[in-house]
Design a protein around this motif. Structure first.
Motif, PDB file in Angstrom:
ATOM      1  N   ARG A  59       9.856  17.256  -9.541  1.00 35.32           N
ATOM      2  CA  ARG A  59      11.290  17.245  -9.969  1.00 35.32           C
ATOM      3  C   ARG A  59      11.881  16.083  -8.961  1.00 35.32           C
ATOM      4  O   ARG A  59      11.742  15.953  -7.567  1.00 35.32           O
ATOM      5  CB  ARG A  59      12.169  18.220 -10.073  1.00 35.32           C
ATOM      6  CG  ARG A  59      11.807  19.166 -10.977  1.00 35.32           C
ATOM      7  CD  ARG A  59      12.624  20.604 -10.956  1.00 35.32           C
ATOM      8  NE  ARG A  59      12.606  21.185  -9.688  1.00 35.32           N
ATOM      9  CZ  ARG A  59      11.868  22.085  -9.086  1.00 35.32           C
ATOM     10  NH1 ARG A  59      10.843  22.387  -9.667  1.00 35.32           N
ATOM     11  NH2 ARG A  59      12.116  22.520  -7.936  1.00 35.32           N
ATOM     12  N   SER A  60      12.656  15.142  -9.461  1.00 34.96           N
ATOM     13  CA  SER A  60      13.414  14.257  -8.465  1.00 34.96           C
ATOM     14  C   SER A  60      14.594  15.024  -7.776  1.00 34.96           C
ATOM     15  O   SER A  60      15.218  16.072  -8.184  1.00 34.96           O
ATOM     16  CB  SER A  60      14.168  13.184  -9.295  1.00 34.96           C
ATOM     17  OG  SER A  60      13.051  12.447  -9.941  1.00 34.96           O
ATOM     18  N   SER A  61      14.803  14.727  -6.449  1.00 37.56           N
ATOM     19  CA  SER A  61      15.793  15.330  -5.670  1.00 37.56           C
ATOM     20  C   SER A  61      17.374  15.233  -6.387  1.00 37.56           C
ATOM     21  O   SER A  61      17.689  13.931  -6.702  1.00 37.56           O
ATOM     22  CB  SER A  61      15.795  14.938  -4.354  1.00 37.56           C
ATOM     23  OG  SER A  61      14.682  15.085  -3.876  1.00 37.56           O
TER      24      SER A  61
ATOM     25  N   GLY B 213       9.956   8.247   8.232  1.00 28.88           N
ATOM     26  CA  GLY B 213       9.181   7.511   7.091  1.00 28.88           C
ATOM     27  C   GLY B 213       8.395   8.380   6.098  1.00 28.88           C
ATOM     28  O   GLY B 213       8.818   8.464   4.847  1.00 28.88           O
ATOM     29  N   PRO B 214       7.644   9.432   6.565  1.00 26.79           N
ATOM     30  CA  PRO B 214       7.121  10.483   5.702  1.00 26.79           C
ATOM     31  C   PRO B 214       7.961  11.186   4.953  1.00 26.79           C
ATOM     32  O   PRO B 214       7.846  11.412   3.815  1.00 26.79           O
ATOM     33  CB  PRO B 214       6.204  11.180   6.483  1.00 26.79           C
ATOM     34  CG  PRO B 214       5.874  10.383   7.919  1.00 26.79           C
ATOM     35  CD  PRO B 214       7.222   9.714   7.877  1.00 26.79           C
ATOM     36  N   THR B 215       9.198  11.762   5.565  1.00 24.20           N
ATOM     37  CA  THR B 215       9.799  12.383   4.767  1.00 24.20           C
ATOM     38  C   THR B 215      10.801  11.747   3.938  1.00 24.20           C
ATOM     39  O   THR B 215      10.932  12.338   2.684  1.00 24.20           O
ATOM     40  CB  THR B 215      11.047  13.214   5.808  1.00 24.20           C
ATOM     41  OG1 THR B 215      10.382  13.881   7.031  1.00 24.20           O
ATOM     42  CG2 THR B 215      12.170  14.030   5.255  1.00 24.20           C
ATOM     43  N   VAL B 216      11.095  10.500   4.091  1.00 28.57           N
ATOM     44  CA  VAL B 216      11.677   9.708   3.077  1.00 28.57           C
ATOM     45  C   VAL B 216      10.794   9.517   1.837  1.00 28.57           C
ATOM     46  O   VAL B 216      11.260   9.442   0.583  1.00 28.57           O
ATOM     47  CB  VAL B 216      12.497   8.376   3.643  1.00 28.57           C
ATOM     48  CG1 VAL B 216      12.845   7.479   2.693  1.00 28.57           C
ATOM     49  CG2 VAL B 216      13.498   8.711   4.666  1.00 28.57           C
TER      50      VAL B 216
ATOM     51  N   THR C 293       0.938  -1.148  -0.008  1.00 29.63           N
ATOM     52  CA  THR C 293      -0.005   0.051  -0.035  1.00 29.63           C
ATOM     53  C   THR C 293       0.770   1.364   0.011  1.00 29.63           C
ATOM     54  O   THR C 293       0.554   2.366  -0.652  1.00 29.63           O
ATOM     55  CB  THR C 293      -1.266   0.060   1.225  1.00 29.63           C
ATOM     56  OG1 THR C 293      -0.330  -0.202   2.535  1.00 29.63           O
ATOM     57  CG2 THR C 293      -1.850  -1.192   1.065  1.00 29.63           C
ATOM     58  N   SER C 294       1.947   1.259   0.432  1.00 27.57           N
ATOM     59  CA  SER C 294       2.931   2.319   0.499  1.00 27.57           C
ATOM     60  C   SER C 294       3.383   2.564  -0.941  1.00 27.57           C
ATOM     61  O   SER C 294       3.503   3.884  -1.603  1.00 27.57           O
ATOM     62  CB  SER C 294       4.321   2.090   1.410  1.00 27.57           C
ATOM     63  OG  SER C 294       3.881   1.980   2.679  1.00 27.57           O
ATOM     64  N   LEU C 295       3.818   1.498  -1.565  1.00 26.96           N
ATOM     65  CA  LEU C 295       4.001   1.644  -3.169  1.00 26.96           C
ATOM     66  C   LEU C 295       2.789   2.140  -3.979  1.00 26.96           C
ATOM     67  O   LEU C 295       2.983   2.856  -4.815  1.00 26.96           O
ATOM     68  CB  LEU C 295       4.497   0.196  -3.572  1.00 26.96           C
ATOM     69  CG  LEU C 295       5.740  -0.315  -3.258  1.00 26.96           C
ATOM     70  CD1 LEU C 295       6.108  -1.627  -3.693  1.00 26.96           C
ATOM     71  CD2 LEU C 295       6.899   0.466  -3.718  1.00 26.96           C
TER      72      LEU C 295
ATOM     73  N   ARG D 238       7.418  14.257  -5.028  1.00 30.59           N
ATOM     74  CA  ARG D 238       6.141  14.919  -5.053  1.00 30.59           C
ATOM     75  C   ARG D 238       6.429  16.304  -4.073  1.00 30.59           C
ATOM     76  O   ARG D 238       5.699  17.210  -4.164  1.00 30.59           O
ATOM     77  CB  ARG D 238       5.112  14.275  -4.162  1.00 30.59           C
ATOM     78  CG  ARG D 238       4.495  13.402  -5.204  1.00 30.59           C
ATOM     79  CD  ARG D 238       3.351  12.353  -4.760  1.00 30.59           C
ATOM     80  NE  ARG D 238       3.232  11.402  -5.706  1.00 30.59           N
ATOM     81  CZ  ARG D 238       1.945  10.898  -5.910  1.00 30.59           C
ATOM     82  NH1 ARG D 238       0.966  11.341  -5.217  1.00 30.59           N
ATOM     83  NH2 ARG D 238       1.824   9.918  -6.606  1.00 30.59           N
ATOM     84  N   GLY D 239       7.568  16.336  -3.275  1.00 32.55           N
ATOM     85  CA  GLY D 239       7.837  17.478  -2.401  1.00 32.55           C
ATOM     86  C   GLY D 239       8.494  18.444  -3.142  1.00 32.55           C
ATOM     87  O   GLY D 239       9.008  19.374  -2.508  1.00 32.55           O
ATOM     88  N   THR D 240       9.150  18.351  -4.350  1.00 32.07           N
ATOM     89  CA  THR D 240       9.992  19.062  -5.081  1.00 32.07           C
ATOM     90  C   THR D 240       9.564  19.603  -6.226  1.00 32.07           C
ATOM     91  O   THR D 240      10.013  19.976  -7.374  1.00 32.07           O
ATOM     92  CB  THR D 240      11.201  18.344  -5.376  1.00 32.07           C
ATOM     93  OG1 THR D 240      10.887  17.127  -6.218  1.00 32.07           O
ATOM     94  CG2 THR D 240      11.941  17.869  -4.188  1.00 32.07           C
TER      95      THR D 240
END
Length: 96
Positions: free
Chosen positions: A94-96, A79-82, A17-19, A89-91
């Motif tokens: 764009r991928s970090s 966990g949520p930060t990773v 479900t995380s995936l 999605r947090g950028t």
């Protein structure tokens, strides 16, 4: 169902479900995946505690419970930060 079976099944469900949440193409599917992830955690966390308590000698249970609690707290904090950083999605997409 035994503790180990419940823990392994719940961990597998939590992972899947995380995936699903990380790949969700819409807010609705993200919410559904997160709700299912919560249901999986509801089985995983108590089963893990049961395994720790069942396999730890009484004299060491307080230390084992402290370590289990610390690991859970760290996972909840990291966990949520990773997840956000690895999904991009947090950028702004764009991928970090």
């Amino acid at each position: 169902m035994g503790r180990r079976t419940l823990f392994l099944g719940s961990t597998l469900a939590f992972t899947l479900t995380s995936l699903a949440a990380s790949a969700a193409p819409s807010a609705e599917l993200l919410i559904l995946a997160r709700a299912l992830q919560g249901a999986a955690a509801a089985g995983m966390i108590p089963a893990a505690l049961g395994l720790v308590l069942a396999r730890t000698p009484p004299a060491r249970r307080a230390a084992a419970l402290g370590a289990w609690s610390a690991a859970g707290g760290l996972a909840a904090a990291v966990g949520p930060t990773v997840g956000v950083c690895s999904s991009g999605r947090g950028t702004g997409g764009r991928s970090s």
